[in-house]
Design a protein around this motif. Structure first.
Motif, PDB file in Angstrom:
ATOM      1  N   LEU A   1       1.168  -1.076   0.116  1.00 20.78           N
ATOM      2  CA  LEU A   1      -0.047   0.002  -0.096  1.00 20.78           C
ATOM      3  C   LEU A   1       0.641   1.217  -0.069  1.00 20.78           C
ATOM      4  CD1 LEU A   1      -2.687  -0.991   2.644  1.00 20.78           C
ATOM      5  CD2 LEU A   1      -3.090  -0.897  -0.232  1.00 20.78           C
ATOM      6  N   TYR A   2       2.223   1.098   0.731  1.00 21.91           N
ATOM      7  CA  TYR A   2       3.043   2.168   0.704  1.00 21.91           C
ATOM      8  C   TYR A   2       3.235   2.508  -0.068  1.00 21.91           C
ATOM      9  CZ  TYR A   2       3.753   2.784   5.454  1.00 21.91           C
ATOM     10  OH  TYR A   2       3.606   3.227   7.383  1.00 21.91           O
ATOM     11  N   ASP A   3       3.571   1.348  -1.798  1.00 15.88           N
ATOM     12  CA  ASP A   3       4.099   1.290  -3.158  1.00 15.88           C
ATOM     13  C   ASP A   3       2.600   2.293  -3.579  1.00 15.88           C
ATOM     14  OD1 ASP A   3       6.322   0.782  -2.464  1.00 15.88           O
ATOM     15  OD2 ASP A   3       6.698  -0.886  -2.662  1.00 15.88           O
ATOM     16  N   THR A   4       1.757   1.760  -3.467  1.00 20.31           N
ATOM     17  CA  THR A   4       0.741   1.707  -4.943  1.00 20.31           C
ATOM     18  C   THR A   4      -0.880   2.352  -4.179  1.00 20.31           C
ATOM     19  OG1 THR A   4      -0.276  -0.390  -3.802  1.00 20.31           O
ATOM     20  CG2 THR A   4       0.673  -0.848  -5.297  1.00 20.31           C
ATOM     21  N   ALA A   5      -0.813   3.159  -2.980  1.00 20.64           N
ATOM     22  CA  ALA A   5      -1.923   4.299  -2.376  1.00 20.64           C
ATOM     23  C   ALA A   5      -1.951   5.294  -3.217  1.00 20.64           C
ATOM     24  CB  ALA A   5      -2.232   3.878  -1.014  1.00 20.64           C
ATOM     25  N   LYS A   6      -3.111   5.998  -3.860  1.00 21.58           N
ATOM     26  CA  LYS A   6      -3.149   7.242  -4.187  1.00 21.58           C
ATOM     27  C   LYS A   6      -3.735   7.807  -3.216  1.00 21.58           C
ATOM     28  CE  LYS A   6      -2.680   5.661  -9.071  1.00 21.58           C
ATOM     29  NZ  LYS A   6      -3.247   5.037 -10.391  1.00 21.58           N
ATOM     30  N   PRO A   7      -3.520   9.362  -3.308  1.00 22.33           N
ATOM     31  CA  PRO A   7      -4.248  10.544  -2.775  1.00 22.33           C
ATOM     32  C   PRO A   7      -5.400  10.433  -3.118  1.00 22.33           C
ATOM     33  CG  PRO A   7      -2.085  11.968  -3.487  1.00 22.33           C
ATOM     34  CD  PRO A   7      -2.281  10.085  -4.077  1.00 22.33           C
ATOM     35  N   GLY A   8      -6.705  10.437  -1.803  1.00 22.91           N
ATOM     36  CA  GLY A   8      -7.701  10.732  -2.751  1.00 22.91           C
ATOM     37  C   GLY A   8      -8.769   9.033  -2.263  1.00 22.91           C
ATOM     38  N   ASP A   9      -7.741   8.334  -2.184  1.00 20.24           N
ATOM     39  CA  ASP A   9      -7.826   6.570  -1.702  1.00 20.24           C
ATOM     40  C   ASP A   9      -8.788   6.434  -0.504  1.00 20.24           C
ATOM     41  OD1 ASP A   9      -7.105   5.469  -3.995  1.00 20.24           O
ATOM     42  OD2 ASP A   9      -5.354   4.906  -3.047  1.00 20.24           O
ATOM     43  N   THR A  10      -9.863   5.441  -0.533  1.00 23.69           N
ATOM     44  CA  THR A  10      -9.808   4.981   1.044  1.00 23.69           C
ATOM     45  C   THR A  10      -9.645   3.753   1.435  1.00 23.69           C
ATOM     46  OG1 THR A  10     -11.884   7.403   0.920  1.00 23.69           O
ATOM     47  CG2 THR A  10     -11.677   5.152   2.714  1.00 23.69           C
ATOM     48  N   ILE A  11      -8.443   3.593   2.110  1.00 26.50           N
ATOM     49  CA  ILE A  11      -7.741   2.303   2.695  1.00 26.50           C
ATOM     50  C   ILE A  11      -9.096   2.197   3.837  1.00 26.50           C
ATOM     51  CG2 ILE A  11      -6.045   0.930   3.164  1.00 26.50           C
ATOM     52  CD1 ILE A  11      -4.240   3.741   1.785  1.00 26.50           C
ATOM     53  N   VAL A  12      -9.335   0.725   3.921  1.00 25.27           N
ATOM     54  CA  VAL A  12     -10.240  -0.030   5.193  1.00 25.27           C
ATOM     55  C   VAL A  12      -9.565  -1.417   5.199  1.00 25.27           C
ATOM     56  CG1 VAL A  12     -11.814  -1.120   6.083  1.00 25.27           C
ATOM     57  CG2 VAL A  12     -12.336   0.422   3.577  1.00 25.27           C
ATOM     58  N   TYR A  13      -8.883  -1.431   6.637  1.00 26.24           N
ATOM     59  CA  TYR A  13      -8.353  -2.210   7.194  1.00 26.24           C
ATOM     60  C   TYR A  13      -9.383  -2.953   7.851  1.00 26.24           C
ATOM     61  CZ  TYR A  13      -5.515  -5.564  10.264  1.00 26.24           C
ATOM     62  OH  TYR A  13      -4.992  -7.456  10.721  1.00 26.24           O
ATOM     63  N   MET A  14      -9.447  -4.513   7.325  1.00 26.89           N
ATOM     64  CA  MET A  14     -10.512  -5.703   7.913  1.00 26.89           C
ATOM     65  C   MET A  14      -9.919  -5.904   9.333  1.00 26.89           C
ATOM     66  SD  MET A  14     -12.925  -7.446   5.560  1.00 26.89           S
ATOM     67  CE  MET A  14     -13.951  -9.102   6.502  1.00 26.89           C
ATOM     68  N   LEU A  15     -10.488  -6.084  10.375  1.00 25.57           N
ATOM     69  CA  LEU A  15      -9.221  -6.542  11.729  1.00 25.57           C
ATOM     70  C   LEU A  15      -9.914  -7.540  12.124  1.00 25.57           C
ATOM     71  CD1 LEU A  15      -7.446  -5.576  13.943  1.00 25.57           C
ATOM     72  CD2 LEU A  15      -9.497  -4.053  15.177  1.00 25.57           C
ATOM     73  N   GLY A  16      -9.361  -8.519  12.232  1.00 29.64           N
ATOM     74  CA  GLY A  16     -10.078  -9.820  12.875  1.00 29.64           C
ATOM     75  C   GLY A  16      -8.998  -9.990  13.931  1.00 29.64           C
ATOM     76  N   LYS A  17      -8.867 -11.722  14.539  1.00 28.82           N
ATOM     77  CA  LYS A  17      -8.320 -12.403  15.123  1.00 28.82           C
ATOM     78  C   LYS A  17      -6.422 -12.256  14.371  1.00 28.82           C
ATOM     79  CE  LYS A  17      -9.597 -15.572  17.889  1.00 28.82           C
ATOM     80  NZ  LYS A  17     -10.116 -15.021  19.044  1.00 28.82           N
ATOM     81  N   SER A  18      -6.832 -12.659  13.302  1.00 24.74           N
ATOM     82  CA  SER A  18      -5.707 -13.372  12.692  1.00 24.74           C
ATOM     83  C   SER A  18      -4.737 -11.587  11.885  1.00 24.74           C
ATOM     84  CB  SER A  18      -5.426 -14.156  11.808  1.00 24.74           C
ATOM     85  OG  SER A  18      -6.456 -13.893  10.530  1.00 24.74           O
ATOM     86  N   ASN A  19      -3.990 -10.912  12.723  1.00 23.61           N
ATOM     87  CA  ASN A  19      -3.281  -9.698  12.824  1.00 23.61           C
ATOM     88  C   ASN A  19      -1.770 -10.215  12.101  1.00 23.61           C
ATOM     89  OD1 ASN A  19      -5.959  -7.955  11.990  1.00 23.61           O
ATOM     90  ND2 ASN A  19      -5.656  -8.879  14.787  1.00 23.61           N
ATOM     91  N   TRP A  20      -1.566 -11.030  11.932  1.00 18.92           N
ATOM     92  CA  TRP A  20      -0.230 -11.914  11.371  1.00 18.92           C
ATOM     93  C   TRP A  20       0.571 -10.906  10.832  1.00 18.92           C
ATOM     94  CZ3 TRP A  20       2.401 -16.965   9.476  1.00 18.92           C
ATOM     95  CH2 TRP A  20       1.657 -17.999   9.901  1.00 18.92           C
ATOM     96  N   TYR A  21       2.109 -10.536  12.435  1.00 18.62           N
ATOM     97  CA  TYR A  21       3.003  -9.310  11.652  1.00 18.62           C
ATOM     98  C   TYR A  21       4.119 -10.658  11.258  1.00 18.62           C
ATOM     99  CZ  TYR A  21       6.023  -5.735  13.067  1.00 18.62           C
ATOM    100  OH  TYR A  21       7.054  -5.253  12.320  1.00 18.62           O
ATOM    101  N   ASN A  22       4.107 -11.544  11.831  1.00 17.40           N
ATOM    102  CA  ASN A  22       5.846 -12.082  10.824  1.00 17.40           C
ATOM    103  C   ASN A  22       5.067 -12.831   9.339  1.00 17.40           C
ATOM    104  OD1 ASN A  22       7.240 -11.643  12.878  1.00 17.40           O
ATOM    105  ND2 ASN A  22       6.854 -12.764  13.884  1.00 17.40           N
ATOM    106  N   GLU A  23       5.207 -12.575   8.519  1.00 18.36           N
ATOM    107  CA  GLU A  23       4.626 -12.717   6.868  1.00 18.36           C
ATOM    108  C   GLU A  23       5.875 -13.955   6.985  1.00 18.36           C
ATOM    109  OE1 GLU A  23       7.439  -9.514   5.127  1.00 18.36           O
ATOM    110  OE2 GLU A  23       7.108 -10.127   7.347  1.00 18.36           O
ATOM    111  N   ASP A  24       4.412 -14.719   6.351  1.00 26.57           N
ATOM    112  CA  ASP A  24       5.455 -16.183   5.239  1.00 26.57           C
ATOM    113  C   ASP A  24       6.617 -16.011   4.427  1.00 26.57           C
ATOM    114  OD1 ASP A  24       6.083 -19.038   4.695  1.00 26.57           O
ATOM    115  OD2 ASP A  24       3.888 -20.007   5.704  1.00 26.57           O
ATOM    116  N   PHE A  25       7.101 -16.388   4.666  1.00 29.54           N
ATOM    117  CA  PHE A  25       8.437 -15.834   3.686  1.00 29.54           C
ATOM    118  C   PHE A  25       7.911 -16.920   2.380  1.00 29.54           C
ATOM    119  CE2 PHE A  25      12.427 -15.418   1.098  1.00 29.54           C
ATOM    120  CZ  PHE A  25      12.878 -14.328   1.086  1.00 29.54           C
ATOM    121  N   MET A  26       7.646 -18.039   2.496  1.00 29.72           N
ATOM    122  CA  MET A  26       7.239 -19.104   1.357  1.00 29.72           C
ATOM    123  C   MET A  26       5.904 -18.306   0.391  1.00 29.72           C
ATOM    124  SD  MET A  26       7.899 -21.698  -0.417  1.00 29.72           S
ATOM    125  CE  MET A  26       7.038 -22.474  -1.896  1.00 29.72           C
TER     126      MET A  26
END
Lengths: 480, 329
Positions: free
Chosen positions: B106-131
């Motif tokens: 999103l840092y790379d692709t979001a544009k001014p005027g966009d509205t971004i919604v984060y869906m907050l659930g129980k799984s908010n993985w911080y460590n991504e799976d490289f694979m």
């Protein structure tokens, strides 16, 4: 329990490489000193306290050997020595001492006991040079998990000169690689798959538990025999031949045969130092005489054997640990062997009715499967941490079939099972060839060198890739 | 001595050749264009479609909903677009992709005027799976290398895993997946063909495959949330503010009756979340409760009907929020 340098670590590879080069570079007369120093460094890695404990045990058994040889009261000397070592083992097996239990204590203590008994029996002279005796007990390939060695057999090899033997070293490398494959790929990965089941026994049923039991049988075999392969391989690279400790145990046709092929050196130790002495004891001699008087040949042969086997299996159970699981496991194994012994005349009579069928391949296969299943069931007592877990697993095993749950279990672990598939096939081929007494390395030596080197590289590549990113766990028998 | 020297030289040679063979295998399977694409129809590849839709130069300001797997399973973009009158794009395929990676996108692709919604659930993985990310990006080597380069140390640790996972996929992965699908009788949704060209899940998911016998067993606590993710989202909010982008949070869907928490404890949870997060939160967790019949194969995965219902709730709430925001401005 500090374990810094197991056979599967890079630290050990460096240690072995340095030992190997020094061993063959120094004058041959000094080779045993290089080995002794290497042993000291290797065992010191388990911790200073453990090293001091080993040193103390070596010193006591060395002095005991000399005392037993020189004293007029040999019986007293050996009795005191045995009581001392058995008490030491017993105390260290107590829960309060478990955290200070030195690595390999159960193995090297039995080694010391065996040596003292041999001196008492005058089958070997007591070793006069404490450094040479220390080399025998602390020899790094066998100090942690065996195989148990016969002092007479090993001393000639340990103290003699070993010129570099190319063929032997190549074979040693092959054994080490085979051991690494067994341990790092198969045993560790299976552990990763099945540990959750033993930790949460109430969540699993039927076929999943059965699958896990079979996988555990493979894990324990590959873990323990993998260690032995590495131990024998390292020793072989140094020009020393240790006893084989496994001989394709899962192809055994009876429980007794299984125990002649599984942890062979332990079986031999208990046979020499417990089974035969009990057989020759006053009690068994008296029973034999009484039965002879009554002309009961069956009782004359069977009863002393039953008593000896009971003593052996109880002691093996206690050697494994003061734990109901271990005791029940060893009693179960002993019971199967005793029942087989009791029913032997009946079996013989049935087999005589149709000898061709009895000795057919079909019957042999059935016997092998039956024995394997018995072993798999026996491990249901051996692996779980508590008797309660064993009971839950046993109950859940028969409560429902659970085919879909098993399919789901396989699916969730499919990557790990995929990884062990090829190594398992390789292991099966190697084991079947070993069963037929065909030496894989001898066969390979006759192949085109290019093909041979491609196989070596492919094997190492497979080993490295399939090991994945999992850190290697300790060896299963380190707990003893 | 000569033999010993020869033995050591041969041993070293075998080791060196093995390392060479290993690097060659990795290069062929992953690094080079020549390597076979084992993840051709992989579910995770929808991420690449979503990425390309977002990076498009021509796209107008839109609503972007991102999060874990409940995003593709829970958002029906058509329903939301009707409600909002603006294009809607989703970002996210599964939890193990990790929220940091999505935020990076999103840092790379979001544009001014966009509205971004984060869906907050129980799984908010911080460590991504490289694979998982590597598998998703495999066909876009530039992006794949960009990702690897940003995580230099990690690649080394994952190389083995990547090789054998790919070997698995190339040799028997498809066969095993189809057997599994046959055994479980589940509709096969975990493939790229379940998505449209923008990475929206379009496969029709009918009925429910989970137990409809609902009892309070699931929990929703502030203490279970991954603080690293929440902090990172707060940082992202600040960046959005500076770049004329609206960033809000919405709760994910919950099976009605499955939470052990009472109305009061859910109110406390909502209050704690509202206090902690810089971004505004749309509605309360209870507003996103849906009947179990709306769920498909997981307690966070909706079927097509459920996705329509959830998207209508979210669309309406967002519409109202944006209206209020423009009124205030």
């Amino acid at each position: 329990m500090r374990i810094e340098m197991t056979f599967t670590t890079m630290a050990f590879a460096i240690f072995m490489a340095i030992t190997f080069v020094l061993y063959y570079l120094v004058p041959k007369k000094l080779q045993w000193i290089v080995l002794l120093l290497a042993n000291g460094y290797f065992y010191y890695q388990t911790g200073l306290n453990s090293a001091l404990f080993l040193l103390g045990t070596i010193l006591v058994s060395y002095l005991a050997g000399i005392l037993i040889e020189r004293t007029g009261q040999k019986r007293w000397a050996i009795a005191v020595t045995l009581i001392l070592f058995v008490a030491l083992l017993g105390i260290m097996r107590m829960p309060f001492a478990s955290f200070i239990m030195p690595l390999g204590l159960s193995f090297y203590t039995l080694q010391c006991i065996g040596y003292c008994i041999e001196v008492y029996r005058q089958t070997t002279p007591a070793e006069k040079n404490p450094a040479k005796y220390a080399l025998f007990i602390s020899f790094f390939p066998h100090v942690l998990q065996g195989p148990f060695a016969d002092y007479n057999e090993l001393k000639k090899q340990l103290y003699s000169e070993h010129p570099f033997d190319y063929e032997r070293c190549v074979k040693g490398c092959y054994r080490v690689a085979l051991g690494l494959m067994k341990k790092l790929i198969i045993a560790d990965r299976i552990g990763y798959v099945i540990d959750t089941v033993y930790e949460n026994p109430t969540d699993y049923f039927g076929m999943t538990i059965f699958l896990v039991m079979v996988l555990y049988a493979i894990q324990l075999y590959t873990d323990f025999s993998g260690f032995m392969d590495m131990a024998l391989g390292c020793a072989s690279m140094l020009g020393i031949t240790l006893r084989e400790n496994f001989n394709v145990p899962y192809l055994s046709k009876s429980m007794a045969e299984f125990w002649r092929r599984w942890h062979i050196s332990l079986g031999l130790w208990f046979k020499n130092y417990v089974f035969y002495p009990v057989q020759r004891s006053q009690l068994c001699t008296k029973i034999r005489k009484d039965m002879k008087k009554k002309k009961n040949r069956y009782g004359m042969n069977v009863l002393p054997t039953v008593i000896s086997l009971t003593a052996v299996w109880t002691l093996i159970g206690l050697w494994h640990g003061f734990d109901w699981n271990y005791l029940c496991y060893d009693w179960f194994c002993g019971l199967i062997i005793i029942i087989s012994e009791l029913l032997k005349p009946l079996y013989d009579r049935i087999n005589h009715m149709n000898p061709r069928f009895a000795s057919s391949r079909f019957m042999d296969a059935l016997r092998t499967i039956r024995t394997f299943l018995l072993v798999v069931f026996s491990f249901l007592l051996f692996r779980p941490d508590t008797m309660e877990t064993s009971i839950i697993l046993f109950r859940n095993l028969f409560s429902q079939i659970g085919f879909y749950a098993m399919a789901e279990f396989i699916y969730w672990h499919i990557y790990d099972l995929f990884l062990i598939a090829l190594p398992l096939v390789i292991l099966l081929i190697v084991d079947v060839l070993a069963y037929k007494k065909i030496d894989v390395m001898d066969k390979m030596r006759k192949w085109n060198p290019l093909l041979r080197y491609i196989i070596y590289i492919a094997g190492l590549l497979l080993l490295y890739i399939t090991r994945g990113d999992m850190a290697s766990g300790g060896f299963a028998y380190y707990v003893f | 001595m000569k033999k010993l020297f020869l033995f050591i030289v041969k041993l070293i040679l075998v080791m060196v050749l093995t390392i060479g063979a290993y690097q060659l295998t990795f290069w062929y399977l992953w690094d080079a264009q020549a390597g076979p694409d084992a993840y051709e129809n992989a579910y995770q590849k929808a991420l690449l479609l979503q990425y390309h839709a977002l990076e498009s130069e021509e796209r107008s300001p839109e609503v972007i909903v991102f999060g874990s797997s409940y995003v593709p399973f829970g958002i029906d973009t058509k329903v939301m677009e009707e409600e909002l009158g603006r294009p809607v794009q989703i970002l996210g395929v599964e939890a193990s992709i990790g929220i940091p990676f999505l935020v990076d996108v999103l840092y790379d692709t979001a544009k001014p005027g966009d509205t971004i919604v984060y869906m907050l659930g129980k799984s908010n993985w911080y460590n991504e799976d490289f694979m998982v990310i590597s598998a998703a990006l495999e066909s876009d080597k530039t992006l794949l290398h960009q990702y690897w380069d940003s995580r230099d140390d990690t690649l080394l640790g994952y190389q083995n895993k990547m090789i054998w996972r790919k070997l698995y996929t190339l040799t028997c992965g498809r066969m095993i997946e189809s057997i599994r699908s046959d055994i479980s009788k589940k509709e096969q949704v975990y493939e790229l063909s379940s998505f449209d060209e923008n990475g929206n899940m379009i496969v029709n998911r009918q009925g429910t495959l989970i137990s409809t016998d609902v009892s309070p067993s699931d929990t929703l606590n502030f203490s279970d949330m991954e603080v690293e993710t929440l902090d990172m989202l707060n940082e992202f909010y600040d960046w959005c503010e500076d770049n004329d982008i609206t960033f809000v949070i919405a709760y994910s869907m919950y099976i009605d009756g499955s939470l052990v928490e009472t109305e009061e404890s859910l109110a406390v949870y909502h209050e704690q979340m509202t206090d902690y997060m810089n971004a505004d939160i749309l509605l309360t967790p209870q507003d996103y409760f849906l009947p179990v019949d709306d769920f498909y194969n997981h307690s966070c995965h909706l079927n097509s009907e459920g996705a329509r219902a959830y998207s209508a709730i979210l669309g309406e709430a967002l519409n109202q929020y944006l209206d209020e925001k423009s009124d205030t401005e």
